[in-house]
Design a protein around this motif. Structure first.
Motif, PDB file in Angstrom:
ATOM      1  N   THR A   1       0.828  -1.209   0.000  1.00  0.00           N
ATOM      2  CA  THR A   1       0.000   0.000   0.000  1.00  0.00           C
ATOM      3  C   THR A   1       0.860   1.256   0.000  1.00  0.00           C
ATOM      4  O   THR A   1       0.491   2.263  -0.619  1.00  0.00           O
ATOM      5  N   GLU A   2       2.006   1.196   0.656  1.00  0.00           N
ATOM      6  CA  GLU A   2       2.920   2.343   0.645  1.00  0.00           C
ATOM      7  C   GLU A   2       3.392   2.644  -0.778  1.00  0.00           C
ATOM      8  O   GLU A   2       3.428   3.808  -1.208  1.00  0.00           O
ATOM      9  N   LEU A   3       3.746   1.592  -1.527  1.00  0.00           N
ATOM     10  CA  LEU A   3       4.202   1.786  -2.907  1.00  0.00           C
ATOM     11  C   LEU A   3       3.087   2.336  -3.783  1.00  0.00           C
ATOM     12  O   LEU A   3       3.318   3.190  -4.649  1.00  0.00           O
TER      13      LEU A   3
ATOM     14  N   LYS B   1       2.660   6.110  -5.678  1.00  0.00           N
ATOM     15  CA  LYS B   1       2.616   5.989  -7.151  1.00  0.00           C
ATOM     16  C   LYS B   1       3.887   5.331  -7.716  1.00  0.00           C
ATOM     17  O   LYS B   1       4.366   5.695  -8.790  1.00  0.00           O
ATOM     18  N   GLN B   2       4.394   4.349  -6.971  1.00  0.00           N
ATOM     19  CA  GLN B   2       5.571   3.615  -7.451  1.00  0.00           C
ATOM     20  C   GLN B   2       5.126   2.492  -8.391  1.00  0.00           C
ATOM     21  O   GLN B   2       5.362   1.307  -8.143  1.00  0.00           O
ATOM     22  N   ILE B   3       4.465   2.890  -9.468  1.00  0.00           N
ATOM     23  CA  ILE B   3       3.941   1.954 -10.461  1.00  0.00           C
ATOM     24  C   ILE B   3       4.676   2.182 -11.766  1.00  0.00           C
ATOM     25  O   ILE B   3       4.705   3.302 -12.281  1.00  0.00           O
ATOM     26  N   GLU B   4       5.286   1.148 -12.261  1.00  0.00           N
ATOM     27  CA  GLU B   4       6.057   1.245 -13.505  1.00  0.00           C
ATOM     28  C   GLU B   4       5.406   0.359 -14.562  1.00  0.00           C
ATOM     29  O   GLU B   4       5.123  -0.803 -14.318  1.00  0.00           O
TER      30      GLU B   4
ATOM     31  N   ASP C   1      10.070  -1.106  -6.122  1.00  0.00           N
ATOM     32  CA  ASP C   1      10.577  -0.983  -4.752  1.00  0.00           C
ATOM     33  C   ASP C   1      12.093  -0.819  -4.828  1.00  0.00           C
ATOM     34  O   ASP C   1      12.849  -1.787  -4.822  1.00  0.00           O
ATOM     35  N   GLY C   2      12.525   0.427  -4.942  1.00  0.00           N
ATOM     36  CA  GLY C   2      13.938   0.665  -5.167  1.00  0.00           C
ATOM     37  C   GLY C   2      14.339   0.166  -6.542  1.00  0.00           C
ATOM     38  O   GLY C   2      13.784   0.562  -7.567  1.00  0.00           O
ATOM     39  N   ASP C   3      15.331  -0.720  -6.582  1.00  0.00           N
ATOM     40  CA  ASP C   3      15.774  -1.300  -7.848  1.00  0.00           C
ATOM     41  C   ASP C   3      15.016  -2.578  -8.184  1.00  0.00           C
ATOM     42  O   ASP C   3      15.273  -3.204  -9.217  1.00  0.00           O
TER      43      ASP C   3
END
Length: 642
Positions: A395-397, A401-404, A429-431
């Motif tokens: 949920t944090e991601l 908006k950490q959506i690629e 999530d990072g790399d």
């Protein structure tokens, strides 16, 4: 024999204690009767409250949300009446939903009465006997109960507020009969009379304890055992959850592959027999200390004690092999079934058994996603390489908006200008990139699932506006039946109406679609009205939903990769694909072959008349749109097409 003797001694000791207790009761029986009545009333209210919460949760999850009672769809009302009727039995005489209109009149929203003569019709006025008290309860909007003194057959009426409409107070009403109350009251009064005679006293006490022992045994069996398969049910899991030592067990989720097809092909009575046979096979291959629970329709949960590092794996493998190799013969039919299994070998790292089950369920999801009839294992080594994410991390991601999105080209085999791209979303999530199979099961049926899909659609429209490229996105049938998600999707498309022609929705073939799914078909038609094209993904797998073609006209049919992979070696696969191509042309739909993995398969699909091709052999998913020249692999195909 020693254990049996202990049981009898305990039983006799219980009788003696009960007799001593009963002697005390004889002197204070009036107070005990009054206390018991109050306790019994409390239990019944508690039971009614539990049932009401079930109704509230089910309506929030499965029934449409409307602003006004009169806007409630007829089909939903019929389902609601049927749902309420499932609560009616000898104790619950009437179960119905009442709301107040603008003029403060009470009116029926739904009524689960079995007899049509007793049933209140939608919007029909309702006149309670204690109208003033009802108005007070509706004003307070809190659960309440009324004792019935004017209707002989009713004991209490329980009212529970339902947050259905903003301006119309609405209550679930449950009329509880006097049968249980009278039964308890009669027992207590009779017991008081029997206590006057010592001989009768001892006889009655003995019979009561004997009967109580039998009732407890019978009730426990009824509450904890699934009546169809005779294995434990989910109530048993709740009963033992705190006693499970996670460091001493492994957890497996077991699902019967394509069980829906068995029900559709042979009927539910045959499907039930298949469930029974599969449960028997599993039980025959586990140990006494292992616990098998029917967790869902065709899902079983196995909590197995770990005795060695690979003992549980061998047992799971044996179960999988035995089910696959054992034809089930029922009423002249021979049915072969397979299992998909997700095994969590490291539940000790989880907070509780339900977290461990969730991870086993994720592995089951992967097993089904990877083709079914397989076992996926979460082991110590795999957990280090690919740790399963927590709900909080996912949920944090999504919130950040950490959506690629990676785009994989879908090439037209005749015209290179007609290519489109499939949008494949990952969490970043990072790399590290996290694929949907690792996080979608965790956020399913939550608002974060909606947030994820909304963010995905918004990013795709940004790409469409920038590149003017046609892009497809995967959705499920249930996404369009979610009123909130479907409403937001329509709003986004309406805001980007001039770009909708570049958008394709791929409907996954993992859920059944029935001819009665009118809401789904209407929403698909509305999307097509905006210019969005519709594709059927993985056609030929899953539920093979032919109902599509009766109600909507799909623009694209993507043939399942499992069939495409067999084209080189299986003549039946080639015949199936050719039939799909002919059918698609007849309904004016384009065809796409997925999972193109080599040159030979590419040439075969071209000869069969398939229009589009997609696969790693042609192009891998990339963050950038590969809109330049097609790969050299396709140059000869285009040259021949010309």
């Amino acid at each position: 024999m020693g254990q049996d003797l202990k049981k009898y001694l305990y039983f006799l000791g219980a009788i003696l204690l009960f007799i001593l207790f009963t002697l005390i009761l004889y002197y204070k029986f009036d107070q005990i009767i009054s206390l018991t009545k109050r306790q019994f009333l409390h239990l019944k209210i508690k039971d009614a409250r539990h049932s009401a919460k079930v109704v509230e949760e089910t309506m929030a999850r499965e029934f449409p949300k409307v602003k006004e009672p009169t806007a409630y769809p007829k089909e939903a009302l019929e389902r609601l009446n049927a749902f309420l009727s499932s609560f009616i039995d000898e104790e619950y005489r009437y179960v119905y939903i009442i709301y107040q209109d603008e003029e403060k009149f009470f009116r029926y929203l739904a009524d689960g009465s079995i007899d049509p003569k007793d049933r209140g019709e939608f919007t029909q006025k309702f006149f309670p006997l204690e109208e003033e008290r009802w108005r007070q309860i509706f004003a307070l909007q809190k659960p309440a109960y009324l004792t019935q003194g004017q209707i002989d057959s009713l004991w209490i009426t329980y009212l529970y507020p339902l947050p259905l409409f903003e301006h119309h107070p609405t209550f679930l009403v449950m009329d509880i009969s006097t049968k249980a109350y009278k039964h308890v009251n009669t027992i207590l009064q009779n017991l008081k009379h029997y206590l006057e005679s010592v001989i009768i006293f001892f006889g009655i006490v003995f019979l009561l304890i004997l009967g109580l022992y039998f009732l407890i045994y019978k009730e426990n069996k009824r509450n904890l055992i699934d009546p169809l398969t005779q294995v434990y049910n989910r109530n048993f899991l709740k009963k033992i959850e705190e006693s499970i030592q996670l460091d001493q067990v492994a957890v497996a989720m077991i699902d019967i592959d394509y069980f829906k097809r068995v029900n559709d092909m042979y009927g539910h009575h045959i499907g039930d027999r298949v469930l029974q046979e599969v449960a028997k096979i599993i039980q025959q291959n586990i140990r006494k200390e292992d616990m098998l629970i029917r967790y869902g329709g065709e899902e079983f949960l196995l909590i197995a004690r770990k005795e060695s590092s690979d003992g549980v794996r061998r047992m799971i493998g044996r179960i999988h092999a035995m089910v696959e190799s054992t034809p089930i013969k029922i009423d002249g039919h021979t049915i072969n079934v397979t299992l998909s299994i997700g095994l969590n070998e490291i539940p000790h790292i989880d907070k509780n058994i339900f977290e461990a089950i969730k991870k086993a369920d994720m592995k089951l999801y992967q097993a089904k996603h990877n083709g079914r009839n397989r076992i996926e294992i979460l082991a110590p080594e795999s957990a280090k390489e690919d740790p399963l994410l927590s709900f909080e991390k996912i949920t944090e991601l999504i919130i950040n908006k950490q959506i690629e999105i990676h785009y994989q080209p879908v090439y037209n085999l005749k015209d290179p200008s007609k290519l489109f791209f499939e949008a494949l979303a990952r969490l970043k999530d990072g790399d590290r990139l996290i694929y949907p199979g690792s996080f979608l099961p965790i956020i399913a049926r939550t608002n974060y699932y909606i947030d994820f899909n909304v963010a995905l659609l918004e990013q795709v429209f940004e790409t469409i506006e920038r590149e003017r490229a046609t892009i497809s996105i995967n959705f499920r049938k249930s996404d369009f039946l979610d009123s909130k998600l479907s409403r937001i999707i329509e709003e986004i498309i309406s805001q980007n109406r001039e770009l909708a022609q570049y958008l394709i929705f791929e409907i996954l073939e993992d859920e059944e679609i029935r001819g009665s799914d009118n809401a789904f078909f209407e929403r698909i038609k509305q999307l097509k009205h905006y210019g969005v094209r519709i594709a059927i993904d993985d056609f030929g797998s899953g539920y093979a939903n032919l109902h599509y073609f009766l109600h909507i006209s799909p623009d694209i049919i993507k043939i399942d990769g499992g069939i495409i992979r067999q084209l080189k070696t299986n003549s039946k696969a080639r015949a199936i694909v050719k039939s799909i191509v002919i059918f698609s042309r007849y309904i004016h739909a384009s065809t796409v072959a997925e999972f193109i993995e080599d040159q030979e398969t590419l040439q075969i699909i071209r000869r069969l008349g398939i229009e589009y091709a997609q696969g790693y052999f042609l192009a891998k998913p990339s963050r950038e749109l590969a809109k330049t020249k097609p790969y050299k692999i396709l140059q000869s195909v285009y040259a021949n097409a010309c």
